[in-house]
Design a protein around this motif. Structure first.
Motif, PDB file in Angstrom:
ATOM      1  N   ILE A 172       0.833  -1.203   0.000  1.00 39.56           N
ATOM      2  CA  ILE A 172       0.000   0.000   0.000  1.00 39.56           C
ATOM      3  C   ILE A 172       0.868   1.254   0.000  1.00 39.56           C
ATOM      4  CG2 ILE A 172      -1.787   1.267   1.261  1.00 39.56           C
ATOM      5  CD1 ILE A 172      -2.660  -1.384   2.486  1.00 39.56           C
ATOM      6  N   ARG A 173       1.956   1.231   0.781  1.00 42.65           N
ATOM      7  CA  ARG A 173       2.881   2.361   0.852  1.00 42.65           C
ATOM      8  C   ARG A 173       4.313   1.837   0.833  1.00 42.65           C
ATOM      9  NH1 ARG A 173       1.688   7.329   3.316  1.00 42.65           N
ATOM     10  NH2 ARG A 173       3.627   7.110   4.521  1.00 42.65           N
ATOM     11  N   GLY A 174       5.188   2.622   0.222  1.00 42.34           N
ATOM     12  CA  GLY A 174       6.609   2.316   0.242  1.00 42.34           C
ATOM     13  C   GLY A 174       7.051   1.224  -0.700  1.00 42.34           C
ATOM     14  N   GLY A 175       6.166   0.709  -1.527  1.00 39.74           N
ATOM     15  CA  GLY A 175       6.533  -0.342  -2.466  1.00 39.74           C
ATOM     16  C   GLY A 175       6.899   0.231  -3.821  1.00 39.74           C
ATOM     17  N   GLY A 176       6.778  -0.597  -4.854  1.00 42.24           N
ATOM     18  CA  GLY A 176       7.097  -0.156  -6.204  1.00 42.24           C
ATOM     19  C   GLY A 176       8.393  -0.740  -6.700  1.00 42.24           C
ATOM     20  N   ALA A 177       8.806  -0.242  -7.860  1.00 42.34           N
ATOM     21  CA  ALA A 177      10.035  -0.747  -8.484  1.00 42.34           C
ATOM     22  C   ALA A 177      11.259  -0.363  -7.660  1.00 42.34           C
ATOM     23  CB  ALA A 177      10.151  -0.179  -9.900  1.00 42.34           C
TER      24      ALA A 177
END
Length: 363
Positions: free
Chosen positions: A200-205
């Motif tokens: 939900i927060r702090g993720g991504g590539a």
């Protein structure tokens, strides 16, 4: 923004802990944080409080060593306070079932994370600067005037990266709740390595790379600087000891070597305290990134990580007078050396003039 999401049905890390384990870790960390804040506050008081036999204004700010300790202690108070309030600042609507006494919001968690980020990283940077200071003062005989030429750059390097990383972490939503405080973390916990949980927060590539650059990278760089500085300093002290033994009849050499040995011991105490404080935290971070959540490691991290200010206050109290005198004596040795050189030049000029006068008289 709410932390609630459909991932609330997923079994998360630390969910299997006993009911007493997390409260124990949290209050152990809060107790250590209070000790660290007290120790750092004591150093700040010692540096700023007027005393006799100090600089012209009665304070110790005239010495670079004390200014390093002042800045280090100031930011350590900020970081320790962020750790102290961290568990309370965790948002009340998190999906975790292992949080304890959390009544905060996303904003309070980000504020606490910002304090921890800038406080911890600046403190670590100044710890590395302290090791470099000892190495330059003892091995290369730097004095206060020479340190002052590079002091603005030292402070800028120590503070700038943590400040920019903390600002970036807020914009990238990297400050999220962990079991004991808010810091650089994904939400939900371990979502970057758990394919069944959506971040939900702090993720991504490149999540792991970003987290590494925000937290571990500056600590690794500082650790390398500390090891390199201590290695150079250790070689110098060993060589000086051997030289002193060769000229054991000279009282001055023995006295200077004793002072050097004592300051080297103090620098080792600072480095030892640094390692004791941060090794459990680094171990916990690495284990967490691999999905391992050990209660023993978490307990060690909670106890030792906030204690840097407390340990440093004990070392500072014992070493401040000795180190100040050593760097001051370096300036005196340099001044005496310059005076000796000038006297030699003057004597040489006088002898040449007398020789020329005698030659002219003879002619």
């Amino acid at each position: 923004m709410s932390y609630q999401d459909e991932t609330a049905t997923v079994t998360l890390a630390y969910s299997g802990w006993a009911s007493w384990q997390l409260p124990l870790a949290i209050y152990l960390m809060k107790t250590s944080s209070i000790a660290s804040i007290s120790g750092s506050s004591y150093i700040i008081y010692q540096v700023l409080a007027p005393r006799k036999n100090r600089s012209s204004d009665g304070r110790q700010l005239g010495k670079f060593y004390h200014r390093i300790m002042l800045c280090l202690s100031f930011f350590n108070v900020i970081g320790s306070f962020g750790i102290f309030i961290g568990s309370w600042m965790v948002p009340a609507d998190v999906i975790y079932n292992f949080v304890f006494e959390n009544f905060g919001t996303v904003a309070t968690c980000e504020i606490a994370g910002f304090m921890v980020q800038i406080g911890i990283l600046v403190t670590v940077n100044y710890s590395a600067l302290l090791s470099i200071y000892f190495m330059l003062a003892i091995r290369y005989n730097w004095n206060e005037m020479r340190f002052q030429n590079y002091e603005p750059l030292c402070h800028a390097v120590a503070i700038l990266y943590p400040l920019l990383s903390a600002i970036y972490s807020i914009r990238a939503e990297l400050f999220n709740p962990a079991p004991t405080c808010c810091w650089v973390q994904t939400y939900p916990l371990d979502c970057e390595i758990n394919e069944s949980v959506e971040c939900i927060r702090g993720g991504g590539a490149n999540t792991r790379i970003i987290h590494f650059m925000m937290a571990l990278f500056p600590m690794i760089v500082d650790f390398i600087l500390i090891v390199a500085s201590m290695a150079l300093l250790s070689r110098f002290v060993k060589a000086q000891t051997l030289r002193t033994l060769s000229y054991s009849s000279r009282f001055t050499n023995r006295r200077e070597n004793d002072v050097t040995q004592r300051i080297f011991t103090q620098s080792c105490w600072y480095v030892g305290a640094f390692l004791v404080v941060w090794i459990p935290g680094v171990a916990h971070t690495q284990l967490t990134k691999n999905g391992i959540h050990s209660f023993a490691v978490v307990l060690a991290m909670c106890f030792f990580t906030p204690l840097q200010g407390f340990f440093y206050s004990l070392i500072y109290t014992k070493s401040n007078i000795l180190i100040t005198e050593y760097v001051s004596s370096a300036f005196r040795r340099l001044s005496m050396s310059r005076f000796s050189n000038r006297s030699s030049i003057t004597s040489a000029r006088t002898s040449n003039e007398q020789l020329e006068e005698a030659t002219q008289n003879a002619a």
